[in-house]
Design a protein around this motif. Structure first.
Motif, short mmCIF file in Angstrom:
data_model
loop_
_atom_site.label_atom_id
_atom_site.label_comp_id
_atom_site.label_asym_id
_atom_site.label_seq_id
_atom_site.Cartn_x
_atom_site.Cartn_y
_atom_site.Cartn_z
N TYR A 129 47.97 27.94 -58.36
CA TYR A 129 48.69 27.72 -57.11
C TYR A 129 47.68 27.42 -56.01
O TYR A 129 46.71 28.17 -55.83
N ASP A 130 47.89 26.33 -55.28
CA ASP A 130 46.92 25.89 -54.26
C ASP A 130 45.54 25.67 -54.90
O ASP A 130 44.52 25.91 -54.27
N ASN A 131 45.56 25.20 -56.17
CA ASN A 131 44.31 25.02 -56.93
C ASN A 131 43.50 26.31 -56.99
O ASN A 131 42.27 26.30 -57.05
N GLN A 132 44.19 27.43 -56.97
CA GLN A 132 43.54 28.74 -57.00
C GLN A 132 44.13 29.55 -58.16
O GLN A 132 45.33 29.78 -58.23
N ARG A 133 43.26 29.99 -59.06
CA ARG A 133 43.69 30.82 -60.18
C ARG A 133 43.26 32.28 -60.03
O ARG A 133 43.91 33.18 -60.55
N SER A 134 42.18 32.51 -59.33
CA SER A 134 41.63 33.85 -59.22
C SER A 134 41.96 34.48 -57.87
O SER A 134 42.38 33.80 -56.93
N ASP A 135 41.75 35.78 -57.79
CA ASP A 135 41.91 36.48 -56.52
C ASP A 135 41.30 37.88 -56.66
O ASP A 135 41.06 38.36 -57.77
N SER A 136 41.06 38.48 -55.52
CA SER A 136 40.58 39.86 -55.49
C SER A 136 41.50 40.69 -54.61
O SER A 136 42.26 40.14 -53.82
N ALA A 137 41.42 41.99 -54.76
CA ALA A 137 42.28 42.87 -53.98
C ALA A 137 41.55 44.16 -53.69
O ALA A 137 40.66 44.59 -54.43
N ARG A 138 41.95 44.79 -52.60
CA ARG A 138 41.44 46.11 -52.22
C ARG A 138 42.60 47.10 -52.25
O ARG A 138 43.71 46.75 -51.87
N GLN A 139 42.30 48.30 -52.69
CA GLN A 139 43.35 49.32 -52.77
C GLN A 139 42.85 50.62 -52.17
O GLN A 139 41.72 51.05 -52.42
N SER A 140 43.70 51.25 -51.38
CA SER A 140 43.43 52.60 -50.87
C SER A 140 44.56 53.51 -51.34
O SER A 140 45.72 53.10 -51.40
#
Length: 420
Positions: A75-86
């Motif tokens: 999606y939007d030529n984007q396959r990866s992502d990162s996330a932060r969790q608290s």
């Protein structure tokens, strides 16, 4: 053998046939693997501590967040992502005479770097009363509530899809003789989804069971259990202009065995015959061997090995198929390399055969296979502080008819937790 590292809190046993919350769920819900395990936070407090508070921070990176097929640009030529969790939570564990009360509440906030529409607040609440009357009657009564991001395994979308799981359960056992025990249990599981296009998966599953166990002096046990599962879908599907009734009943008769073969080897099994009957013609009624066998082996005090084999029916989040027959195997190892350092690894493979087809022209032999490898390390520099990291690799041979293509994905996470 007991680990030198603190144990993680346990959850009430799920009803057979319900989705396994701890399973390796592909898609954005891989947070449950990468962040959720460490964020659950071990019950570090000792037996005399009835109340404690914990908190944690985590970071997660996935190179194929939505488990898109390898050829897809994303999606939007984007396959990866990162996330932060608290994460913040409380644990209460108090024993009053022979009655034990266990409560846990956890709130989490997850924020993604690119797909910010997936940001969500997670909730996890559990309460259990483990009761005992005299020397012969005991059981448990409790409920759980969990809100998290649903897996994108069988549903391709970039939209946020929160899933809420509610569970109420009660069970009891009567030790009618030193070598014999009878028991019964009842539970209800309810699943609801945030996205309107996923509401056809809203459902409840009621389970009722009764059985008995033989308890020899060796510490092993063997018994028989009869169970009925009743599933009801809250919103009917409309396919080709026809309203579908996807409700079902599943009857099971299984042997339940705990075999303590040696002081270092224990084998457990719940397996037998199961038949799944559907309320409406379309999906064929299916039956056959159904169950799960696990083994735990500790050749050394600091080394623990485990394995499992299973063949089970399970609900799936798909519009044209209502359930699958899952066949799988897994092996795992845990090694206390140092007094404060533990390494964990596992390998698993599971094949899903789609059994509950709703279209007459759907393939009758449709299946896919998911392979998962994990490796993790945990460091506990102090009794109330824990750092962990994990790596997860997944591969799936997809089912093109359903739009579930073949993919590879890698997930990395780091976490820090503390108890106050």
């Amino acid at each position: 053998m007991p680990s030198s590292l603190p144990p993680y809190p346990t959850r009430p046993r799920r009803a057979p046939g319900a989705p396994a919350s701890g399973a390796a769920a592909p898609g954005a819900a891989a947070l449950a693997l990468a962040l959720g395990v460490a964020a659950a936070v071990p019950a570090w407090a000792g037996p005399s501590d009835a109340f404690h508070v914990y908190g944690g921070l985590g970071y997660f990176y996935d190179d194929n967040l939505f488990r898109l097929e390898d050829q897809s640009p994303g999606y939007d030529n984007q396959r990866s992502d990162s996330a932060r969790q608290s994460v913040a939570g409380v644990i209460v564990d108090k024993t009053y005479s022979r009655q034990r009360i266990q409560l846990q509440g956890k709130l989490s906030k997850v924020a993604y770097s690119h797909f910010r529409q997936l940001d969500y607040d997670g909730k996890d609440f559990q309460g259990t009363w483990k009761w005992q009357l005299g020397n012969h009657l005991e059981g448990s009564l409790g409920a759980t509530y969990a809100q998290s991001l649903a897996p994108y395994t069988d549903f391709q979308s970039r939209e946020r899809n929160l899933r809420v799981q509610r569970r109420q359960f009660v069970d009891g056992a009567w030790r009618m003789h030193p070598s014999w025990r009878v028991r019964g249990a009842a539970s209800r599981d309810k699943y609801t989804y945030e996205l309107l296009v996923q509401r056809y998966n809203d459902r409840t599953q009621d389970a009722v069971e009764a059985g008995f166990d033989y308890l020899p002096r060796s510490g092993s046990s063997a018994g028989l259990v009869a169970r009925r599962l009743t599933g009801k879908y809250l919103n009917k599907r409309v396919i080709a202009g026809l309203v579908r009734d996807d409700d079902y009943e599943q009857d099971e008769l299984k042997a339940r065995v705990v075999w303590r073969a040696t002081p270092i080897l224990t084998v457990q099994g719940l397996a037998g015959y199961a038949k799944r009957k559907n309320a409406q013609a379309g999906p064929h009624d299916v039956g056959g061997f159904n169950g799960r066998v696990t083994a735990d082996y500790s050749p050394r005090q600091k080394l623990r090995l485990n394995g499992a084999l299973w063949r089970e029916f399970a609900a799936i989040d798909n519009f044209y198929y209502t359930f699958s027959l899952n066949r799988g195997a897994s092996v795992g190892a845990s090694w206390d390399a140092l007094a404060k350092v533990r390494f964990d690894s596992s390998l698993s493979v599971e094949q899903r055969s789609y059994e509950g087809r709703l279209l007459p022209n759907s393939p009758g032999d449709l299946s896919d296979t998911l392979r998962t490898a994990t490796f993790g390390a945990t460091w506990v520099p102090a009794q109330t502080v824990q750092f962990s990291t994990s790596f997860i690799h997944q591969e799936r041979s997809g089912a093109q008819f359903l739009g579930n293509g073949s993919f590879k994905a890698n997930t990395v996470s780091v976490n820090a937790n503390a108890q106050f």
